[in-house]
Design a protein around this motif. Structure first.
Motif, PDB file in Angstrom:
ATOM      1  N   TRP A 173     -32.021  39.813  54.885  1.00  0.00           N
ATOM      2  CA  TRP A 173     -31.507  38.517  54.470  1.00  0.00           C
ATOM      3  C   TRP A 173     -31.913  37.407  55.431  1.00  0.00           C
ATOM      4  CZ3 TRP A 173     -28.261  37.680  50.197  1.00  0.00           C
ATOM      5  CH2 TRP A 173     -27.839  38.833  49.531  1.00  0.00           C
ATOM      6  N   LEU A 196     -30.284  33.844  56.630  1.00  0.00           N
ATOM      7  CA  LEU A 196     -29.014  33.124  56.604  1.00  0.00           C
ATOM      8  C   LEU A 196     -29.245  31.650  56.888  1.00  0.00           C
ATOM      9  CD1 LEU A 196     -26.566  35.521  58.484  1.00  0.00           C
ATOM     10  CD2 LEU A 196     -27.360  35.578  56.121  1.00  0.00           C
ATOM     11  N   GLU A 216     -31.819  26.465  52.117  1.00  0.00           N
ATOM     12  CA  GLU A 216     -32.328  27.470  51.178  1.00  0.00           C
ATOM     13  C   GLU A 216     -33.801  27.198  50.853  1.00  0.00           C
ATOM     14  OE1 GLU A 216     -31.385  28.943  46.574  1.00  0.00           O
ATOM     15  OE2 GLU A 216     -30.478  27.117  47.375  1.00  0.00           O
ATOM     16  N   ALA A 243     -33.925  36.889  49.950  1.00  0.00           N
ATOM     17  CA  ALA A 243     -32.493  36.860  49.679  1.00  0.00           C
ATOM     18  C   ALA A 243     -31.869  35.940  50.717  1.00  0.00           C
ATOM     19  CB  ALA A 243     -31.906  38.261  49.791  1.00  0.00           C
ATOM     20  N   ALA A 282     -28.374  33.720  52.238  1.00  0.00           N
ATOM     21  CA  ALA A 282     -26.919  33.571  52.286  1.00  0.00           C
ATOM     22  C   ALA A 282     -26.555  32.394  53.166  1.00  0.00           C
ATOM     23  CB  ALA A 282     -26.258  34.839  52.821  1.00  0.00           C
ATOM     24  N   LEU A 311     -23.122  41.875  53.609  1.00  0.00           N
ATOM     25  CA  LEU A 311     -24.467  41.720  53.045  1.00  0.00           C
ATOM     26  C   LEU A 311     -24.862  42.926  52.195  1.00  0.00           C
ATOM     27  CD1 LEU A 311     -26.150  40.126  56.165  1.00  0.00           C
ATOM     28  CD2 LEU A 311     -25.789  39.005  53.961  1.00  0.00           C
ATOM     29  N   ALA A 335     -23.134  42.336  48.988  1.00  0.00           N
ATOM     30  CA  ALA A 335     -23.730  41.192  48.292  1.00  0.00           C
ATOM     31  C   ALA A 335     -25.057  41.554  47.633  1.00  0.00           C
ATOM     32  CB  ALA A 335     -23.930  40.041  49.274  1.00  0.00           C
ATOM     33  N   ARG A 367     -25.025  36.748  42.912  1.00  0.00           N
ATOM     34  CA  ARG A 367     -24.356  35.847  43.855  1.00  0.00           C
ATOM     35  C   ARG A 367     -23.006  36.439  44.221  1.00  0.00           C
ATOM     36  NH1 ARG A 367     -22.760  31.523  41.322  1.00  0.00           N
ATOM     37  NH2 ARG A 367     -22.606  30.068  43.076  1.00  0.00           N
ATOM     38  N   PHE A 396     -18.816  32.386  53.276  1.00  0.00           N
ATOM     39  CA  PHE A 396     -20.097  33.054  53.037  1.00  0.00           C
ATOM     40  C   PHE A 396     -20.407  32.998  51.549  1.00  0.00           C
ATOM     41  CE2 PHE A 396     -22.112  36.871  51.386  1.00  0.00           C
ATOM     42  CZ  PHE A 396     -23.178  37.121  52.231  1.00  0.00           C
ATOM     43  N   SER A 416     -23.847  34.160  48.940  1.00  0.00           N
ATOM     44  CA  SER A 416     -25.176  34.784  48.919  1.00  0.00           C
ATOM     45  C   SER A 416     -25.857  34.629  47.573  1.00  0.00           C
ATOM     46  CB  SER A 416     -25.063  36.271  49.252  1.00  0.00           C
ATOM     47  OG  SER A 416     -24.307  36.945  48.249  1.00  0.00           O
ATOM     48  N   THR A 453     -29.277  36.702  45.837  1.00  0.00           N
ATOM     49  CA  THR A 453     -30.349  37.665  46.009  1.00  0.00           C
ATOM     50  C   THR A 453     -31.683  37.068  45.559  1.00  0.00           C
ATOM     51  OG1 THR A 453     -29.722  38.628  43.875  1.00  0.00           O
ATOM     52  CG2 THR A 453     -28.926  39.741  45.852  1.00  0.00           C
ATOM     53  N   LEU A 460     -28.830  29.616  45.096  1.00  0.00           N
ATOM     54  CA  LEU A 460     -27.582  29.740  45.850  1.00  0.00           C
ATOM     55  C   LEU A 460     -26.431  28.989  45.172  1.00  0.00           C
ATOM     56  CD1 LEU A 460     -26.487  30.984  48.487  1.00  0.00           C
ATOM     57  CD2 LEU A 460     -27.078  28.832  49.629  1.00  0.00           C
TER      58      LEU A 460
END
Length: 227
Positions: A17, A19, A103, A114, A116, A134, A137, A142, A155, A157, A159, A164
Motif C-alpha cells: 500500500w 499511504l 492520491e 492501492a 489509503a 490493511l 482493507a 473501499r 483511515f 482505503s 484498492t 478513494l
C-alpha cells in the motif's frame, strides 16, 4: 477505475500500500490542544504526532511508501528525513482536496497502486495493528476505520483501480458508510482509531503507548500534574 460494488483486483506486483497523510501547517493544527498543551507546545506536539505516525506507517510490513501532503516546510523536512515523500498542498482547499491530491501524486507514479488515507495525529500507531487493518482493507474496494469516538474517520482505503473518494471532517463515519465503504471493526486496532484532538485524547493515546517523538515532547513540555 472500477465502478463501486465491482470486485477490485490488485494488479500492483508488490501487493503493498501507499499511504497518504495530510498535515496542516503546524501553526494552524491542533487548536483544541491549546488548553492542555499551551500555545508554544501545541505545534511541536502536532509535528511529533505526525513523526510517530509516519515512522510507524513506514515500519508496517504492508506499506510500500508514505506521501505527506503539507505546506509546512519544517514538517516536510522532518517527515522526509524519516523516509516519507512530501508534496505541497497545491489545491489548498481543505482536507479532502489534499487527500485527492495525494492520491493523484501516488498514482501518477504507480497507476495500479492501492492507496489509503491516514490521519497524521495517531501518535500511538502500531505497525502490526495497521497491517491488520490493511490486510482487511485489501478484501474490499473501499474500507475505513472510525475514530475512538465512533464519529469521525482515521483511515480510508481504496484498492487498485478504485477512487478513494474521501469525505473526512466532522461526522465522517456516516458519510463513508453511505458512500459504500466497508467499516473495519476488527478487535485489536485501537492505535489506528486513537487520533488526538484534545488533552483527553492525548492522555488516552499516552495510555496506549505513544511513539518516541510524542513521548519526549509531552514529558518535556507539560507539567506532571497535567499529564
Amino acid at each position: 477505475m472500477c465502478i463501486e460494488g465491482e470486485i477490485a483486483t490488485n494488479t500492483d506486483p508488490t501487493g503493498l500500500w501507499s499511504l497518504v497523510v495530510p498535515l496542516k501547517p503546524l501553526a494552524q493544527g491542533k487548536s483544541r490542544l491549546t488548553r492542555a498543551a499551551g500555545v508554544m507546545l501545541r505545534p511541536r506536539l502536532a509535528l511529533a504526532f505526525a513523526q510517530d505516525t509516519v515512522a510507524a506507517a513506514l515500519s508496517c510490513r504492508a506499506v510500500r511508501d508514505v506521501v505527506v501532503v503539507t505546506d509546512d516546510p519544517v514538517a516536510a523536512a522532518a517527515l522526509a528525513a524519516l523516509g516519507a515523500r512530501t508534496v505541497p498542498d497545491e489545491p489548498a482547499a481543505g482536507l479532502n482536496a489534499a487527500l485527492v491530491h495525494g492520491e493523484r501524486a501516488v498514482r501518477d507514479r504507480r497507476p495500479a497502486a492501492a492507496v489509503a488515507a491516514l490521519n497524521a495525529d495517531l501518535p500511538a500507531l502500531r505497525p502490526a495493528e495497521l497491517a491488520r487493518v490493511l490486510d482487511f482493507a485489501a478484501e474490499f474496494p473501499r474500507a475505513f476505520v472510525t475514530d475512538a469516538t465512533g464519529i469521525g474517520t482515521t483511515f480510508l482505503s481504496a484498492t487498485s483501480g478504485v477512487e478513494l473518494r474521501p469525505a473526512f471532517g466532522g461526522p465522517s463515519r456516516a458519510r463513508h458508510l453511505s458512500s459504500g465503504a466497508v467499516e473495519i471493526t476488527s478487535a485489536g486496532i485501537d492505535s489506528v482509531r486513537q487520533d488526538v484532538d484534545t488533552g483527553d485524547d492525548l492522555r488516552a493515546a499516552v495510555r496506549l503507548g505513544v511513539g518516541p517523538h510524542t513521548a519526549d515532547r509531552w514529558a518535556a513540555g507539560v507539567p506532571a500534574r497535567d499529564r
